[in-house]
Write an enzyme that holds these catalytic residues in place. Structure first.
Site, PDB file in Angstrom:
ATOM      1  N   THR A  32     -34.452 -14.318-106.720  1.00 43.02           N
ATOM      2  CA  THR A  32     -35.121 -15.246-105.804  1.00 43.02           C
ATOM      3  C   THR A  32     -36.036 -14.463-104.868  1.00 43.02           C
ATOM      4  O   THR A  32     -35.745 -13.316-104.553  1.00 43.02           O
ATOM      5  CB  THR A  32     -34.034 -16.002-105.002  1.00 43.02           C
ATOM      6  OG1 THR A  32     -33.219 -16.706-105.932  1.00 43.02           O
ATOM      7  CG2 THR A  32     -34.630 -16.994-104.008  1.00 43.02           C
ATOM      8  N   THR A  35     -41.274 -11.612-104.415  1.00 42.71           N
ATOM      9  CA  THR A  35     -41.550 -10.513-105.359  1.00 42.71           C
ATOM     10  C   THR A  35     -41.047 -10.895-106.749  1.00 42.71           C
ATOM     11  O   THR A  35     -41.768 -10.749-107.752  1.00 42.71           O
ATOM     12  CB  THR A  35     -40.887  -9.202-104.884  1.00 42.71           C
ATOM     13  OG1 THR A  35     -41.059  -9.086-103.477  1.00 42.71           O
ATOM     14  CG2 THR A  35     -41.487  -8.005-105.580  1.00 42.71           C
ATOM     15  N   GLY A  90     -35.206  -9.306-105.826  1.00 43.42           N
ATOM     16  CA  GLY A  90     -35.774  -8.610-104.673  1.00 43.42           C
ATOM     17  C   GLY A  90     -34.679  -8.149-103.716  1.00 43.42           C
ATOM     18  O   GLY A  90     -33.488  -8.306-103.975  1.00 43.42           O
ATOM     19  N   ASP A  92     -34.108  -7.202 -99.141  1.00 45.66           N
ATOM     20  CA  ASP A  92     -34.684  -7.141 -97.791  1.00 45.66           C
ATOM     21  C   ASP A  92     -34.617  -5.731 -97.227  1.00 45.66           C
ATOM     22  O   ASP A  92     -35.464  -5.343 -96.420  1.00 45.66           O
ATOM     23  CB  ASP A  92     -33.956  -8.138 -96.888  1.00 45.66           C
ATOM     24  CG  ASP A  92     -34.074  -9.541 -97.461  1.00 45.66           C
ATOM     25  OD1 ASP A  92     -35.207 -10.025 -97.577  1.00 45.66           O
ATOM     26  OD2 ASP A  92     -33.045 -10.118 -97.848  1.00 45.66           O
ATOM     27  N   LYS A 102     -29.474  -8.326 -98.883  1.00 42.75           N
ATOM     28  CA  LYS A 102     -30.203  -9.438 -99.473  1.00 42.75           C
ATOM     29  C   LYS A 102     -29.842 -10.721 -98.731  1.00 42.75           C
ATOM     30  O   LYS A 102     -28.948 -10.729 -97.909  1.00 42.75           O
ATOM     31  CB  LYS A 102     -29.832  -9.588-100.962  1.00 42.75           C
ATOM     32  CG  LYS A 102     -30.460  -8.488-101.830  1.00 42.75           C
ATOM     33  CD  LYS A 102     -30.189  -8.667-103.308  1.00 42.75           C
ATOM     34  CE  LYS A 102     -30.478 -10.006-103.897  1.00 42.75           C
ATOM     35  NZ  LYS A 102     -31.839 -10.531-103.637  1.00 42.75           N
ATOM     36  N   GLY A 103     -30.577 -11.789 -99.055  1.00 43.45           N
ATOM     37  CA  GLY A 103     -30.246 -13.079 -98.450  1.00 43.45           C
ATOM     38  C   GLY A 103     -31.331 -13.628 -97.553  1.00 43.45           C
ATOM     39  O   GLY A 103     -31.148 -14.652 -96.905  1.00 43.45           O
ATOM     40  N   GLY A 104     -32.514 -12.944 -97.560  1.00 41.15           N
ATOM     41  CA  GLY A 104     -33.638 -13.462 -96.781  1.00 41.15           C
ATOM     42  C   GLY A 104     -34.025 -14.870 -97.206  1.00 41.15           C
ATOM     43  O   GLY A 104     -34.563 -15.651 -96.415  1.00 41.15           O
ATOM     44  N   GLU A 111     -27.065 -14.898-106.144  1.00 35.05           N
ATOM     45  CA  GLU A 111     -27.695 -13.641-106.580  1.00 35.05           C
ATOM     46  C   GLU A 111     -26.632 -12.577-106.851  1.00 35.05           C
ATOM     47  O   GLU A 111     -26.704 -11.848-107.844  1.00 35.05           O
ATOM     48  CB  GLU A 111     -28.663 -13.137-105.505  1.00 35.05           C
ATOM     49  CG  GLU A 111     -29.912 -14.000-105.362  1.00 35.05           C
ATOM     50  CD  GLU A 111     -30.796 -13.576-104.204  1.00 35.05           C
ATOM     51  OE1 GLU A 111     -32.018 -13.724-104.327  1.00 35.05           O
ATOM     52  OE2 GLU A 111     -30.276 -13.124-103.169  1.00 35.05           O
ATOM     53  N   LYS A 129     -39.493  -2.011 -97.614  1.00 32.15           N
ATOM     54  CA  LYS A 129     -38.063  -2.369 -97.659  1.00 32.15           C
ATOM     55  C   LYS A 129     -37.140  -1.147 -97.673  1.00 32.15           C
ATOM     56  O   LYS A 129     -35.917  -1.302 -97.591  1.00 32.15           O
ATOM     57  CB  LYS A 129     -37.772  -3.225 -98.912  1.00 32.15           C
ATOM     58  CG  LYS A 129     -38.641  -4.454 -99.077  1.00 32.15           C
ATOM     59  CD  LYS A 129     -38.333  -5.501 -98.052  1.00 32.15           C
ATOM     60  CE  LYS A 129     -39.107  -6.808 -98.236  1.00 32.15           C
ATOM     61  NZ  LYS A 129     -38.744  -7.613 -99.359  1.00 32.15           N
TER      62      LYS A 129
END
Ligand code: 5RP
Length: 236
Positions: A32, A35, A90, A92, A102-104, A111, A129
């Site tokens: 997700t 990118t 992707g 963060d 992750k989790g933005g 994920e 990043k």
């Protein structure tokens, strides 16, 4: 270099580089974010030209489901496959040990399920990043069942964090995940031991999953601009 915004260009380059790693017959975890969206687009383009055949995608969010359908990628579920060959997603933040935040996009629970099951998990990021220590630039997302929001916030404070409920943009009230839960973003001054913190947070009743991905990533593809030229660097 093209006139395009350099960050967009870096995202397109890594997205394409990751899509090029997919081969015919593979089951592909579809991550997700902006990118990964390019990777999904390029996989779809390869299917359309016939360069790629017989692949199936496992989406990690409503967003990746919609994009896969748009670009003609057939979808499947975890109930129907016995493996995931490759996952592309992707991040963060990425630390030197290839641990991630992750989790933005509030999709880290699905994920983590899909990315952890993949034989090869490829992370696609632009160079902004990369961090020396997780938590330096990004808050840690925690998905929580709505009824447990207040006790979970108190428990996160006891772990040294400063929690805030993620609010919607162009939507009144909080962000609601694809699973119907809430997201608490937590500021930690320093995350010295991501593996321990990942387990401690997931042990709080009411927490579904947090955005620390420790020891999950196999390959990081980093888009960067060197001498005004966009390039992809691999960290494996
Ligand atoms: C979604 C994610 C994304 O992969 C992460 O936020 C990176 O997104 P982008 O590629 O748009 O910067 O973890 O939950």
């Amino acid at each position: 270099m093209s006139e395009q915004d350099p960050v967009t260009l870096m995202k397109q380059y890594v997205g394409k580089a990751a899509a090029d790693r997919v081969t015919s017959g593979m089951i592909v975890g579809l991550g997700t974010g902006s990118t990964t969206a390019y990777a999904i687009q390029y996989i779809g383009e390869r299917l359309k030209t016939g360069d790629l055949k017989d692949i199936k995608g496992i989406p990690t969010s409503f967003q990746s489901t919609v994009l896969a359908k748009k670009y003609g990628i057939p979808l499947t579920t975890l109930d129907e496959v016995d493996r995931i060959d490759i996952a592309i997603d992707g991040a963060d933040e990425v630390d030197p040990q290839k641990n991630l935040i992750k989790g933005g996009g509030a999709a880290h629970t699905r994920e983590k399920i899909v990315d952890s099951l993949a034989e090869v998990f490829i992370v696609v990021v632009d160079s902004s990043k990369l961090v020396d220590q997780l938590g330096s630039t990004f808050l840690l997302p925690v998905e929580v069942m709505p009824l447990a929001m207040t006790p979970v916030m108190k428990a996160l404070e006891k772990l040294g964090g400063k929690p805030t409920l993620r609010m919607g943009v162009k939507k009144a009230g909080p962000v609601v995940t694809d699973q119907g839960n809430l997201v608490i973003d937590v500021k930690f001054d320093a995350i010295d031991n991501p593996a321990d913190l990942e387990k401690e947070i997931n042990n709080i009743p009411g927490v579904l999953e947090n955005g620390l991905f420790v020891g999950v990533a196999d390959i990081i593809l980093v888009g960067e601009v060197v001498n005004q030229e966009a390039k992809v660097r691999e960290i494996s």
